[in-house]
Write a protein that holds these residues in place. Structure first.
Motif, PDB file in Angstrom:
ATOM      1  N   ALA A 220       0.813  -1.219   0.000  1.00  0.00           N
ATOM      2  CA  ALA A 220       0.000   0.000   0.000  1.00  0.00           C
ATOM      3  C   ALA A 220       0.845   1.266   0.000  1.00  0.00           C
ATOM      4  O   ALA A 220       0.381   2.311  -0.470  1.00  0.00           O
ATOM      5  CB  ALA A 220      -0.930   0.008   1.208  1.00  0.00           C
ATOM      6  N   THR A 221       2.068   1.211   0.506  1.00  0.00           N
ATOM      7  CA  THR A 221       2.828   2.444   0.705  1.00  0.00           C
ATOM      8  C   THR A 221       4.087   2.566  -0.139  1.00  0.00           C
ATOM      9  O   THR A 221       4.571   3.676  -0.347  1.00  0.00           O
ATOM     10  CB  THR A 221       3.253   2.577   2.184  1.00  0.00           C
ATOM     11  OG1 THR A 221       4.064   1.451   2.551  1.00  0.00           O
ATOM     12  CG2 THR A 221       2.049   2.640   3.105  1.00  0.00           C
ATOM     13  N   CYS A 222       4.639   1.451  -0.625  1.00  0.00           N
ATOM     14  CA  CYS A 222       5.977   1.498  -1.232  1.00  0.00           C
ATOM     15  C   CYS A 222       5.935   1.583  -2.751  1.00  0.00           C
ATOM     16  O   CYS A 222       5.042   1.043  -3.399  1.00  0.00           O
ATOM     17  CB  CYS A 222       6.783   0.268  -0.810  1.00  0.00           C
ATOM     18  SG  CYS A 222       7.134   0.233   0.962  1.00  0.00           S
ATOM     19  N   THR A 223       6.932   2.256  -3.308  1.00  0.00           N
ATOM     20  CA  THR A 223       7.109   2.315  -4.757  1.00  0.00           C
ATOM     21  C   THR A 223       8.114   1.273  -5.235  1.00  0.00           C
ATOM     22  O   THR A 223       8.088   0.854  -6.381  1.00  0.00           O
ATOM     23  CB  THR A 223       7.603   3.699  -5.190  1.00  0.00           C
ATOM     24  OG1 THR A 223       8.886   3.965  -4.580  1.00  0.00           O
ATOM     25  CG2 THR A 223       6.629   4.785  -4.751  1.00  0.00           C
ATOM     26  N   HIS A 224       9.023   0.873  -4.350  1.00  0.00           N
ATOM     27  CA  HIS A 224      10.056  -0.107  -4.670  1.00  0.00           C
ATOM     28  C   HIS A 224      10.118  -1.149  -3.558  1.00  0.00           C
ATOM     29  O   HIS A 224       9.701  -0.885  -2.437  1.00  0.00           O
ATOM     30  CB  HIS A 224      11.431   0.560  -4.818  1.00  0.00           C
ATOM     31  CG  HIS A 224      11.535   1.487  -5.998  1.00  0.00           C
ATOM     32  ND1 HIS A 224      10.822   2.665  -6.071  1.00  0.00           N
ATOM     33  CD2 HIS A 224      12.280   1.405  -7.138  1.00  0.00           C
ATOM     34  CE1 HIS A 224      11.109   3.270  -7.219  1.00  0.00           C
ATOM     35  NE2 HIS A 224      11.986   2.529  -7.871  1.00  0.00           N
ATOM     36  N   VAL A 225      10.665  -2.312  -3.881  1.00  0.00           N
ATOM     37  CA  VAL A 225      10.779  -3.398  -2.909  1.00  0.00           C
ATOM     38  C   VAL A 225      12.140  -4.070  -3.061  1.00  0.00           C
ATOM     39  O   VAL A 225      12.648  -4.218  -4.180  1.00  0.00           O
ATOM     40  CB  VAL A 225       9.653  -4.444  -3.107  1.00  0.00           C
ATOM     41  CG1 VAL A 225       9.924  -5.681  -2.263  1.00  0.00           C
ATOM     42  CG2 VAL A 225       8.305  -3.863  -2.729  1.00  0.00           C
ATOM     43  N   ALA A 226      12.718  -4.458  -1.935  1.00  0.00           N
ATOM     44  CA  ALA A 226      13.891  -5.331  -1.930  1.00  0.00           C
ATOM     45  C   ALA A 226      13.573  -6.505  -1.017  1.00  0.00           C
ATOM     46  O   ALA A 226      13.143  -6.308   0.117  1.00  0.00           O
ATOM     47  CB  ALA A 226      15.128  -4.590  -1.432  1.00  0.00           C
ATOM     48  N   VAL A 227      13.742  -7.716  -1.527  1.00  0.00           N
ATOM     49  CA  VAL A 227      13.443  -8.920  -0.757  1.00  0.00           C
ATOM     50  C   VAL A 227      14.754  -9.578  -0.339  1.00  0.00           C
ATOM     51  O   VAL A 227      15.584  -9.916  -1.186  1.00  0.00           O
ATOM     52  CB  VAL A 227      12.596  -9.913  -1.572  1.00  0.00           C
ATOM     53  CG1 VAL A 227      12.275 -11.155  -0.734  1.00  0.00           C
ATOM     54  CG2 VAL A 227      11.312  -9.260  -2.049  1.00  0.00           C
ATOM     55  N   LEU A 228      14.944  -9.724   0.974  1.00  0.00           N
ATOM     56  CA  LEU A 228      16.128 -10.383   1.511  1.00  0.00           C
ATOM     57  C   LEU A 228      15.776 -11.784   1.979  1.00  0.00           C
ATOM     58  O   LEU A 228      14.700 -12.009   2.535  1.00  0.00           O
ATOM     59  CB  LEU A 228      16.716  -9.598   2.683  1.00  0.00           C
ATOM     60  CG  LEU A 228      17.684  -8.457   2.339  1.00  0.00           C
ATOM     61  CD1 LEU A 228      16.949  -7.285   1.701  1.00  0.00           C
ATOM     62  CD2 LEU A 228      18.440  -8.002   3.578  1.00  0.00           C
ATOM     63  N   ALA A 230      18.022 -15.269   3.670  1.00  0.00           N
ATOM     64  CA  ALA A 230      19.278 -15.907   4.072  1.00  0.00           C
ATOM     65  C   ALA A 230      20.453 -14.958   3.931  1.00  0.00           C
ATOM     66  O   ALA A 230      21.543 -15.350   3.527  1.00  0.00           O
ATOM     67  CB  ALA A 230      19.511 -17.191   3.263  1.00  0.00           C
ATOM     68  N   GLY A 231      20.219 -13.678   4.249  1.00  0.00           N
ATOM     69  CA  GLY A 231      21.300 -12.711   4.288  1.00  0.00           C
ATOM     70  C   GLY A 231      21.674 -12.083   2.972  1.00  0.00           C
ATOM     71  O   GLY A 231      22.669 -11.349   2.895  1.00  0.00           O
ATOM     72  N   THR A 232      20.901 -12.310   1.923  1.00  0.00           N
ATOM     73  CA  THR A 232      21.228 -11.703   0.636  1.00  0.00           C
ATOM     74  C   THR A 232      19.966 -11.195  -0.049  1.00  0.00           C
ATOM     75  O   THR A 232      18.849 -11.579   0.305  1.00  0.00           O
ATOM     76  CB  THR A 232      21.950 -12.723  -0.284  1.00  0.00           C
ATOM     77  OG1 THR A 232      22.499 -12.056  -1.416  1.00  0.00           O
ATOM     78  CG2 THR A 232      20.990 -13.801  -0.752  1.00  0.00           C
ATOM     79  N   VAL A 233      20.122 -10.302  -1.018  1.00  0.00           N
ATOM     80  CA  VAL A 233      18.994  -9.763  -1.774  1.00  0.00           C
ATOM     81  C   VAL A 233      18.657 -10.720  -2.905  1.00  0.00           C
ATOM     82  O   VAL A 233      19.496 -10.989  -3.764  1.00  0.00           O
ATOM     83  CB  VAL A 233      19.314  -8.362  -2.338  1.00  0.00           C
ATOM     84  CG1 VAL A 233      18.167  -7.866  -3.215  1.00  0.00           C
ATOM     85  CG2 VAL A 233      19.571  -7.371  -1.206  1.00  0.00           C
ATOM     86  N   VAL A 234      17.437 -11.241  -2.911  1.00  0.00           N
ATOM     87  CA  VAL A 234      17.032 -12.172  -3.965  1.00  0.00           C
ATOM     88  C   VAL A 234      16.235 -11.481  -5.060  1.00  0.00           C
ATOM     89  O   VAL A 234      16.079 -12.025  -6.151  1.00  0.00           O
ATOM     90  CB  VAL A 234      16.229 -13.361  -3.392  1.00  0.00           C
ATOM     91  CG1 VAL A 234      17.106 -14.202  -2.481  1.00  0.00           C
ATOM     92  CG2 VAL A 234      14.996 -12.888  -2.634  1.00  0.00           C
ATOM     93  N   ALA A 235      15.714 -10.287  -4.808  1.00  0.00           N
ATOM     94  CA  ALA A 235      15.022  -9.513  -5.846  1.00  0.00           C
ATOM     95  C   ALA A 235      14.850  -8.085  -5.352  1.00  0.00           C
ATOM     96  O   ALA A 235      14.683  -7.842  -4.158  1.00  0.00           O
ATOM     97  CB  ALA A 235      13.655 -10.110  -6.181  1.00  0.00           C
ATOM     98  N   GLN A 236      14.912  -7.140  -6.278  1.00  0.00           N
ATOM     99  CA  GLN A 236      14.637  -5.759  -5.940  1.00  0.00           C
ATOM    100  C   GLN A 236      14.251  -5.013  -7.200  1.00  0.00           C
ATOM    101  O   GLN A 236      14.564  -5.423  -8.306  1.00  0.00           O
ATOM    102  CB  GLN A 236      15.851  -5.098  -5.279  1.00  0.00           C
ATOM    103  CG  GLN A 236      17.083  -4.980  -6.165  1.00  0.00           C
ATOM    104  CD  GLN A 236      18.213  -4.253  -5.454  1.00  0.00           C
ATOM    105  OE1 GLN A 236      18.015  -3.190  -4.887  1.00  0.00           O
ATOM    106  NE2 GLN A 236      19.406  -4.838  -5.483  1.00  0.00           N
ATOM    107  N   GLY A 237      13.554  -3.920  -7.026  1.00  0.00           N
ATOM    108  CA  GLY A 237      13.142  -3.111  -8.162  1.00  0.00           C
ATOM    109  C   GLY A 237      11.826  -2.409  -7.875  1.00  0.00           C
ATOM    110  O   GLY A 237      11.343  -2.398  -6.736  1.00  0.00           O
ATOM    111  N   GLU A 238      11.251  -1.806  -8.919  1.00  0.00           N
ATOM    112  CA  GLU A 238       9.966  -1.141  -8.749  1.00  0.00           C
ATOM    113  C   GLU A 238       8.901  -2.186  -8.397  1.00  0.00           C
ATOM    114  O   GLU A 238       8.854  -3.262  -8.989  1.00  0.00           O
ATOM    115  CB  GLU A 238       9.575  -0.399 -10.017  1.00  0.00           C
ATOM    116  CG  GLU A 238      10.445   0.819 -10.309  1.00  0.00           C
ATOM    117  CD  GLU A 238       9.897   1.638 -11.450  1.00  0.00           C
ATOM    118  OE1 GLU A 238       8.658   1.636 -11.630  1.00  0.00           O
ATOM    119  OE2 GLU A 238      10.691   2.269 -12.161  1.00  0.00           O
TER     120      GLU A 238
END
Length: 345
Positions: A220-228, A230-238
């Motif tokens: 509802a609030t975010c324009t972008h997302v980063a999914v962590l 096991a200690g690492t980023v597995v996806a990010q972007g708009e």
């Protein structure tokens, strides 16, 4: 960057890289505590002016990443920049423009909420002595604590403590605000107020980084997302682009779902019933072909719209699907995110 594939794994095609200036950036960020790896080679981009939601199961490294980004913890390896300044060595140049609420607020229990803020405001380099009372009162009003301003902090509820922590982050205008679980302990009305504050910050051009386990709030609030995970980023972007990376489909609203399913089956178009009607798989046909198939069979089509992957489904694919397919220790994925308020590693 990686995206979700049709079968729930990670697709080969990358998302569009960020094109504007970055408010924060990490490369190869790693933090270990003895044999424990808390964060492992995190590459994170926070576009300037974005509201970026950082998602991940408990223990995924969200809070540790935020602490390194703010210069509160020195990384074992890698680099982090905040508002163009290397962290933690140039923290003195970056932090005056950053408001933060990390791992719950810490205040003097025997002072009132207002007196606690007055002490913090006195340390703000950009607040003159005569400006401090007005800045404190404005911050208290902004988070809905004016009526409780003179109560002792030890008598505050968890939600009120969260509000006071947010008020401390908003004592002066900021270029960036970092909020770690800002709605923790808040009732629905308080959650809506936090959502409104985030929207106001975004509208004024402030970059907001939000760590949260509430998927609905992030969506509802975010324009972008980063999914962590096991200690690492597995996806990010708009957010909108990430939500389009799942299995493409067309949702058709029709009063005769039985006939619609038979028509699509006859046209060799995979489909299934959904609450809105029928969902046709667009990996086997285009949207016009789906509609044409139904019309030829005499099925009334009231509405047809492209289906979008929900954030909950996306999160489950990224954290549960990847774990089950790679040599990583299994973790509780979505259940951690939507049901618990545990501490992050």
């Amino acid at each position: 960057m990686r995206t979700v594939s049709v079968d729930g794994g990670i697709a080969d095609h990358p998302l569009s890289p960020p094109t504007g200036p970055l408010a924060a950036r990490t490369r190869g960020l790693r933090k270990t505590y003895g044999p424990t790896v808390a964060v492992d080679h995190v590459d994170l981009d926070v576009p300037e002016g974005a509201v970026l939601g950082m998602l991940g199961p408990n223990g995924s490294g969200k809070t540790t990443t935020i602490r390194m980004l703010l210069g509160l913890v020195r990384p074992t390896a890698g680099e982090a920049t905040l508002l163009g300044h290397a962290m933690p060595d140039e923290a003195g140049h970056a932090l005056p423009d950053v408001g933060a609420l990390v791992e719950g607020p810490g205040f003097h229990p025997f002072l009132s909420g207002r007196d606690n803020l007055l002490r913090l405001a006195a340390a703000e380099p950009r607040l003159g002595g005569g400006d401090i009372p007005g800045a404190v009162d404005d911050a208290l009003e902004r988070v809905g604590l004016t009526a409780a301003a003179r109560r002792r902090y030890r008598g505050y509820s968890l939600g009120m403590k969260q509000r006071l922590g947010l008020a401390a982050a908003l004592l002066v205008p900021r270029r960036m605000v970092v909020l770690d679980e800002p709605t923790n302990g808040l009732d629905p009305a308080g959650t809506r107020e936090i959502r409104s504050i985030i929207a106001e910050l975004h509208a004024s051009g402030v970059t907001v980084l939000v760590s949260s386990h509430l998927l609905a709030e992030v969506e509802a609030t975010c324009t972008h997302v980063a999914v962590l995970h096991a200690g690492t980023v597995v996806a990010q972007g708009e957010l909108a682009e990430l939500l389009e990376t799942g299995n493409p489909g067309l949702v058709v609203s029709t009063p005769d779902t039985t006939a619609a399913m038979e028509a699509l089956r006859g046209g060799r178009i995979p489909s299934r019933l959904v609450p809105e009607g029928v969902r046709a798989d667009l990996t086997a046909a285009t949207a016009p072909e789906v509609v044409a198939c139904l019309v030829r069979a005499g099925v009334p089509v009231h509405e047809a719209r492209r289906a979008r992957t929900g954030l909950e489904d996306l999160f489950a694919r990224l954290t549960q699907g990847e774990t089950n397919g790679e040599d990583r220790p299994e973790r509780d994925g979505l259940s951690d995110v939507v049901e618990t308020d545990g501490e992050d590693t």
